[in-house]
Design an enzyme around this catalytic site. Structure first.
Site, mmCIF file in Angstrom:
data_model
loop_
_atom_site.group_PDB
_atom_site.id
_atom_site.type_symbol
_atom_site.label_atom_id
_atom_site.label_comp_id
_atom_site.label_asym_id
_atom_site.label_seq_id
_atom_site.Cartn_x
_atom_site.Cartn_y
_atom_site.Cartn_z
ATOM 1 N N ASP A 1 -5.366 13.387 55.839
ATOM 2 C CA ASP A 1 -4.139 13.637 55.069
ATOM 3 C C ASP A 1 -2.612 13.570 55.412
ATOM 4 O OD1 ASP A 1 -4.363 16.145 55.834
ATOM 5 O OD2 ASP A 1 -5.083 16.936 54.128
ATOM 6 N N SER A 2 -2.872 13.687 57.038
ATOM 7 C CA SER A 2 -1.681 13.769 57.690
ATOM 8 C C SER A 2 -0.784 12.196 57.223
ATOM 9 C CB SER A 2 -1.706 13.444 59.107
ATOM 10 O OG SER A 2 -2.693 12.619 59.467
ATOM 11 N N GLU B 1 -8.684 22.775 65.039
ATOM 12 C CA GLU B 1 -7.489 22.638 65.276
ATOM 13 C C GLU B 1 -6.630 23.828 65.852
ATOM 14 O OE1 GLU B 1 -5.520 20.432 62.126
ATOM 15 O OE2 GLU B 1 -3.443 20.570 62.876
ATOM 16 N N ASP C 1 -10.093 12.374 54.630
ATOM 17 C CA ASP C 1 -9.701 13.740 54.123
ATOM 18 C C ASP C 1 -9.962 13.850 52.724
ATOM 19 O OD1 ASP C 1 -9.433 15.677 56.334
ATOM 20 O OD2 ASP C 1 -7.393 14.790 56.549
ATOM 21 N N LYS D 1 -14.020 14.744 54.937
ATOM 22 C CA LYS D 1 -13.570 15.959 55.691
ATOM 23 C C LYS D 1 -12.910 16.900 54.778
ATOM 24 C CE LYS D 1 -10.416 16.132 59.071
ATOM 25 N NZ LYS D 1 -9.270 17.085 58.441
ATOM 26 N N GLU E 1 -11.139 21.016 54.503
ATOM 27 C CA GLU E 1 -10.811 22.106 55.312
ATOM 28 C C GLU E 1 -11.253 23.530 54.685
ATOM 29 O OE1 GLU E 1 -6.526 22.203 55.389
ATOM 30 O OE2 GLU E 1 -6.464 20.353 56.318
#
Ligand code: KIV
Length: 271
Positions: A51-52, A189, A90, A120, A122
């Site tokens: 999602d970057s 991270e 993501d 993925k 978070e």
């Protein structure tokens, strides 16, 4: 160590076998077809449609604004390019937190419409219901702990996480819980290298570090940072392999000059 050419297609089981035999895992972000083809042909093990993309592709300040539809667009472009890498996508902010049914619906859209191989998410124990429901549908899940950019407004800054004992203890508990739930790997991270080592050694599933030092089972970077396409982002953990911002800018200036002077196109560059 060079790329293992014996492996025709990376699977989550292959990644776990790589950890077992001490072979490091390479992961990079990809958001479009052309770049994904290059990264896949080079032998990158995992391509993360991160999602970057919200920052790198769309120019947003954070990862929060990117939508599920936008992630599906990026992911489907990447999947069309890839022959060998595992493609992990993501789940964007708001598409899984707090509601496992929505998490599963978002995942099903990503798997069906983009053809992704895994997702993925978070977070740790607080998203257990979502992770378990996705796994129950047969979709592999990668966890993400430490600096989790979707929570940036809770953290307040992008500095190193889990330096204090309480946060480090929670991270260790979360890592074990993610493994117990059935996640196939975990991104760590921006946490201290010593903690990343301890967590990696405590798990049988691989850890993929970004700013987590050398002892994780693999490494990931944002491709645009690694290639120097982004310019202003220079955290300590980042190694730039090219300065493409300047290279592309110089080539563009040359093109403009050639157009303006009439040098381009020449006699052989026409019909
Ligand atoms: O979105 C992303 O690019 C990521 C990596 C930094 C791990 O989550």
């Amino acid at each position: 160590m060079s790329v293992n050419k014996e492996i025709k297609r990376i699977t989550v089981h292959i990644l776990q076998a790589m950890k077992k035999r001490g072979e490091k895992i390479s992961m990079l972000t990809a958001y479009d077809y052309s770049m994904a083809r290059i990264l896949d042909e080079a032998g990158t093990d995992v391509l993360l449609v991160g999602d970057s993309a919200s920052n790198v592709m769309a120019g947003h300040e954070t990862t929060l604004p990117i939508t599920l539809n936008e992630m599906i667009y990026h992911a489907s472009s990447v999947v069309r390019a890839v022959k060998r890498a595992l493609v992990v996508v993501d789940l964007p902010f708001g598409s899984y937190q707090g509601n496992s049914r929505i998490a599963l619906e978002s995942t099903i859209r990503i798997m069906k419409e983009a053809g992704a191989h895994a997702v993925k998410l978070e977070g740790g124990v607080e998203i257990e219901d979502s992770i378990k429901r996705i796994l129950s549908a047969g979709v592999p899940v990668m966890g993400h702990l430490g600096l989790t950019p979707q929570s940036i407004y809770k953290f307040g800054t992008y500095t190193v996480r889990a330096k204090e004992e309480a946060e480090a203890t929670k991270l260790k508990t979360d890592a074990l819980a993610l493994q117990e739930m059935g996640c196939f790997a975990i991104v760590l991270e921006k946490i201290p290298a010593k903690l990343a080592k301890e967590v990696s050694e405590s798990l049988y599933i691989p850890t993929i570090g970004i700013g987590g030092g050398p002892h994780t089972d693999g490494q990931v970077l944002v491709t645009h940072d690694m290639l120097g396409i982004t310019k202003d982002f220079q955290p300590r953990f980042l190694r730039r392999y090219l300065e493409l911002f300047d290279t592309i800018k110089d080539a563009t200036k040359q093109y403009i000059n050639d157009v303006k002077t009439g040098d381009f196109p020449n006699e052989t560059e026409q019909y």
